[in-house]
Design an enzyme around this catalytic site. Structure first.
Site, short mmCIF file in Angstrom:
data_model
loop_
_atom_site.label_atom_id
_atom_site.label_comp_id
_atom_site.label_asym_id
_atom_site.label_seq_id
_atom_site.Cartn_x
_atom_site.Cartn_y
_atom_site.Cartn_z
N LYS A 1 0.89 -1.33 0.05
CA LYS A 1 0.00 -0.03 0.13
C LYS A 1 0.91 1.10 -0.16
CE LYS A 1 -3.98 0.31 2.07
NZ LYS A 1 -5.30 0.23 1.04
N1 PPE Z 1 -7.56 -2.73 -3.38
C1 PPE Z 1 -6.93 -1.65 -3.23
C2 PPE Z 1 -6.35 -0.92 -4.16
C3 PPE Z 1 -7.19 -1.20 -1.68
O1 PPE Z 1 -6.76 0.25 -1.78
C4 PPE Z 1 -7.91 -1.58 -1.08
C5 PPE Z 1 -8.29 -1.00 0.45
C6 PPE Z 1 -8.29 -3.05 -1.03
C7 PPE Z 1 -8.09 -3.54 -2.32
C8 PPE Z 1 -9.03 -4.12 -0.15
O2 PPE Z 1 -8.00 -4.13 0.94
P1 PPE Z 1 -8.71 -4.66 2.59
O3 PPE Z 1 -8.97 -3.36 3.17
O4 PPE Z 1 -7.33 -5.41 2.87
O5 PPE Z 1 -9.57 -5.68 2.35
N2 PPE Z 1 -8.47 0.27 0.56
C9 PPE Z 1 -8.50 1.16 1.58
C10 PPE Z 1 -8.40 2.51 1.34
C11 PPE Z 1 -9.54 3.40 1.09
C12 PPE Z 1 -9.27 4.62 0.96
O6 PPE Z 1 -10.25 5.29 0.42
O7 PPE Z 1 -8.47 5.17 1.38
C13 PPE Z 1 -9.31 0.62 2.55
O8 PPE Z 1 -10.38 -0.08 2.34
O9 PPE Z 1 -8.97 0.99 3.77
#
Ligand code: PPE
Length: 277
Positions: free
Chosen positions: A135
């Site tokens: 991230k």
């Molecule tokens: N793909 C991406 C690109 C992504 O940023 C997230 C989380 C996910 C998949 C899902 O991952 P997980 O949260 O581990 O299930 N995105 C984060 C950021 C959102 C934001 O606007 O800032 C989140 O959901 O916290």
């Protein structure tokens, strides 16, 4: 103003949710999130010597200090002052954690009845230029472009193809597709973030006997799907009711989507005895 990360995106972050449970406020899969944060620092070569337990405790403290019963937690590790130019080595590495109340990421109406998405004209960053499983803050300019385009053209969210033309994920969510009672989701090799919600939903549904296959999906697979939904910490489980103006299935959240939503909601709020951990 000369914070290195502000100029070059040299930071890594996490997004975590705390929920109200029968035993009080609890943070969902905190250790997994902080371990991913540490992996992200390693991936981008950011020297960071905190141990996981100390950062976990700091997250709990921020939730408590803000008097939150439920909310969203945002740790960020960033290169601050001390260097300008592309080599961040001389910049101080700083860590911050914020927490706030955050409701349905894609709207209350979206989580109930589903959202409208479009296929982005932007391709998801590839492992040849970035590190999709980390991230990294700078990576998110890719998501911002896709999100802005989706909103500007009247949709709620974007889905991105990868450089090979397969489906990767949303701007901040992973994707699941249901067809004939089986769930499909793009593999990590499609350049997605290895989502913790994705893993949780897979685990919860597999335990109920649902078959889930990690496989490459094309745009056409989406159009022909019975059901589609997104997963993410912020988005939780959000149904998709249209892709590129085409209704998905009946146009209403289907049975596997509902099952995923219900199980996830019960697990995060401490109501599933088998998932007390
Ligand atoms: N793909 C991406 C690109 C992504 O940023 C997230 C989380 C996910 C998949 C899902 O991952 P997980 O949260 O581990 O299930 N995105 C984060 C950021 C959102 C934001 O606007 O800032 C989140 O959901 O916290």
């Amino acid at each position: 103003f000369l914070t290195h990360a502000l100029h070059y995106g040299t930071a890594v972050f996490e997004g975590i949710r705390a929920y109200r449970t029968p035993d009080g406020t609890a943070i969902f899969r905190l250790r997994e999130h902080i371990e991913r944060l540490r992996r992200s620092t390693r991936a981008y070569g950011i020297p960071w010597d905190y141990d996981v337990d100390a950062i976990m405790e700091a997250c709990r403290e921020v939730v408590r200090a803000n008097g939150l019963e439920a909310g969203y937690i945002r740790p960020l590790v960033f290169y601050a002052l001390g260097a300008i130019g592309l080599n961040p080595a001389a910049a101080e590495v700083r860590t911050g954690i914020a927490a706030w109340e955050w409701g349905a990421y894609l709207g209350d109406e979206g989580i109930r009845n589903g959202i409208r998405v479009r296929i982005s004209t932007w391709r998801r960053i590839s492992g040849q230029s970035f590190i999709p499983v980390a991230k990294g803050s700078g990576q998110y300019l890719n998501s911002v472009l896709a999100k802005q385009e989706a909103i500007a053209t009247g949709y709620d969210e974007a889905l991105m193809l990868n450089v090979d033309g397969n489906i990767s994920e949303g701007s901040g969510e992973n994707l699941f597709l249901a067809r004939d009672g089986v769930l499909f989701t793009p593999p990590i090799s499609a350049g997605i973030l290895d989502g913790i919600t994705r893993a949780s939903v897979m685990d919860l549904l597999r335990a109920e006997g649902v078959e889930i296959r990690e496989t490459n999906l094309t745009r056409g697979d989406l159009y022909a799907a019975d059901e589609l939904f997104l997963t993410g910490t912020a988005a939780e489980v959000t149904p998709i009711r249209e892709v590129d103006d085409r209704p998905i299935g009946t146009g209403k959240p289907g049975p596997l989507t509902r099952q995923a939503q219900e199980l996830y909601a019960e697990a995060v709020t401490g109501k599933l005895e088998s998932r007390r951990d």
